[in-house]
Design an enzyme around this catalytic site. Structure first.
Site, short mmCIF file in Angstrom:
data_model
loop_
_atom_site.label_atom_id
_atom_site.label_comp_id
_atom_site.label_asym_id
_atom_site.label_seq_id
_atom_site.Cartn_x
_atom_site.Cartn_y
_atom_site.Cartn_z
N CYS A 23 1.43 -5.08 -8.14
CA CYS A 23 0.65 -6.27 -7.76
C CYS A 23 -0.67 -5.87 -7.09
CB CYS A 23 1.50 -7.20 -6.91
SG CYS A 23 0.84 -8.87 -6.86
N HIS B 221 6.01 -8.52 -10.54
CA HIS B 221 6.97 -8.01 -9.55
C HIS B 221 8.24 -7.53 -10.22
CE1 HIS B 221 4.73 -9.22 -5.93
NE2 HIS B 221 4.17 -10.04 -6.80
N GLU C 98 10.43 -5.98 -8.83
CA GLU C 98 11.52 -6.17 -7.86
C GLU C 98 12.02 -7.60 -7.84
OE1 GLU C 98 8.41 -6.05 -7.17
OE2 GLU C 98 7.88 -7.39 -5.53
#
Lengths: 152, 369
Positions: free
Chosen positions: B252, B336, B338
């Site tokens: 990001c 993202h 994650e």
């Protein structure tokens, strides 16, 4: 109490509508009520006659008592746009009466080929802002108050 | 009768609602997320610092708030705007309501808002500054808003970064040492690295090149974070000397920083990418992945130099979603991997990062193909 009825107003309703308008001006003042004082029965009657099919006034009746009104008027210089104002006497607010008046006016506006309603919300009249917001109108702060726009 | 509150946008548009959470005023950049779940993760995501978050999904708070799903130590958004805030959550892990959570951290919420109209406004006119008004008129709130600093003019990374370095709880037998440069990192990045056997040291975003080198990392991860990457010269300069000397993953804001280190420019998107179902295409494999996103800026591929290549693109608007270097151990993603919230389909990026560290450490490094 009687049942609530919303119908198109006629010249015969002018004195009662003028009375409602006077009450609201007395309560809120001419600016916050968005009503130009003095609101006489003659002025209301003239207004109703002036619409000539391009606008309408509606009155809300609880039993035989007139307790609110809405005015749907052509917007100067704007196609497919009408101006809507709704007024209800203080003891009868927050009971859905204004919404009934607005819905009747919206139906009429659609039948007249309008695609948009506009109006003003006086500075500090937050209940009016919430009322038009809940109808789906988008309100904008403009000089000296607020304006709303409601696509229909 | 409950008090009324308003969201006033900088163009004067006013949305009415009812206050919940902390009763108070707030201002920030008004952005919307289309993720249908994950409000707790979004609230605590440091990338939302300085912003008023609007959730397009109409019912929010229905599974409550728990201890596990936080992505940082506190709520990061300046305010939350929803259509309907559920006051009776139902979930075995729920410990409090959304209202209680916001109130406990002094963050105002606004419910009953026509979030469809609001989102449409932001999509048509772009994201803009806004203020939550309570006990003041919309006109007063608008005047207050116009006197506040705009989003993108202050370095929000310095507000959210760790004040000092720390070690994330270690796995039983660590295989690699990853240094995470915290520009607004989400906990799930550290959780996923730990699951993969990494010892993780988290350092402030202001750490110097020498400070990073001293830690002798096997891999360097530049984290997500808030604000305009154009304000982060100090981070670009700290990282630049290490590119090509240690495997690097940028996520990001970290991706944007690496883009800048390779001569790229960043630009502001009209209304950003925030949600959990953004389609991204890997240009090397041709595969399409559904990704979780939260960014308002993007890297302009024009101007990228020194061999860095576009790796992935967003299928909705064609913007750059990832970079790789064919000769150096560097990969970046704009989205993202994650998740938190969102799909975990892209955790393979962490595996790729681990593979980079393994092969680089073993002296048999092979570029991404």
């Amino acid at each position: 109490m009687g049942t609530l009825k919303v119908r198109k107003a006629t010249v015969a309703d002018a004195p009662a509508i003028a009375h409602i308008a006077e009450e609201i001006v007395r309560e809120l003042g001419p600016e916050a009520s968005a009503l130009e004082a003095p609101v006489t029965p003659e002025a209301i009657a003239r207004r109703i006659r002036s619409y000539q099919g391009k606008g309408a006034m509606f009155v809300a009746m609880l039993g035989r008592r007139r307790i609110g009104f809405a005015a749907l008027e052509p917007a100067s210089g704007e196609k497919e746009t009408l101006v809507l104002g709704v007024w209800v006497l203080a003891p009868y607010r927050r009971q859905g009466i204004g919404t009934q008046l607005a819905l009747a006016a919206i139906e009429k506006a659609r039948s007249l080929g309008a695609h948009r309603l506009r109006g003003t919300i006086p500075q500090g009249n937050e209940p009016a802002l919430s009322f038009f917001g809940e109808l789906g109108a988008l309100a904008q702060a403009v000089a000296g108050g607020m304006a709303y726009e409601l696509p229909i | 009768m409950r008090r009324r509150a308003f969201l006033v946008l900088e163009d004067g548009t006013v949305f009415t609602g009812r206050p919940f959470g902390a009763i108070g005023q707030a201002y920030g950049e008004v952005v919307f997320s289309t993720a249908m779940t994950g409000y707790q993760e979004m609230l605590t995501d440091p990338s939302y610092a300085g912003q008023i978050l609007v959730l397009t999904y109409p019912l929010v708070g229905n599974y409550g708030i728990n201890r596990q799903d936080v992505e940082s130590s506190r709520i990061q958004v300046r305010a939350l705007v929803v259509r309907d805030a559920c006051s009776i959550p139902s979930h075995w892990a729920s410990e409090m309501t959304l209202h209680e959570y916001l109130a406990s951290q002094g963050v105002p919420g606004l419910e009953g808002v026509d979030t469809r109209a609001l989102t449409r406004r932001l999509r048509i006119h772009g994201v803009m500054m806004g203020a939550i008004a309570i006990d003041e008129s919309p006109e007063e709130a608008l005047a207050r808003l116009r006197s506040m600093p705009r989003y993108g003019t202050t370095d929000l990374v310095k507000e959210v970064t760790a004040k000092e370095g720390y070690l994330w709880p270690e796995p039983a037998a660590p295989r690699y040492h990853v240094v995470v440069v915290d520009a607004g990192v989400k906990f799930n990045i550290m959780r996923l690295l730990r699951e993969r056997g990494c010892r993780v040291t988290v350092v402030p975003a202001t750490t110097s090149t020498e400070g990073l080198q001293t830690l002798a990392p096997d891999g360097l991860l530049l984290s997500p974070g808030p604000g305009d990457p154009a304000l982060l010269d100090y981070l670009v300069e700290a990282v630049r000397p290490l590119l090509g000397k240690v495997p690097v993953l940028g996520i990001c804001l970290g991706h944007q920083v690496i883009g800048r280190a390779f001569g790229g420019r960043t630009f502001k998107l009209k209304f950003g990418h925030r949600g959990a179902n953004h389609p991204v295409k890997d240009l090397l494999s041709g595969r399409v992945f559904i990704t979780s996103q939260n960014h308002g800026y993007a890297v302009d591929p024009e101007g990228l130099r020194d061999g860095i290549q576009v790796w992935q693109v967003h299928l909705n608007d064609g913007t750059v979603e990832g970079l790789y270097h064919p000769e150096l151990p560097i990969i970046t993603i704009q989205y993202h991997a994650e998740a938190s919230p969102g799909p975990l389909d892209n955790t393979y990026v962490f595996d790729t990062f681990l593979e980079m560290m393994r092969s680089w450490k073993g002296g048999r490094w092979e570029p991404l193909r």
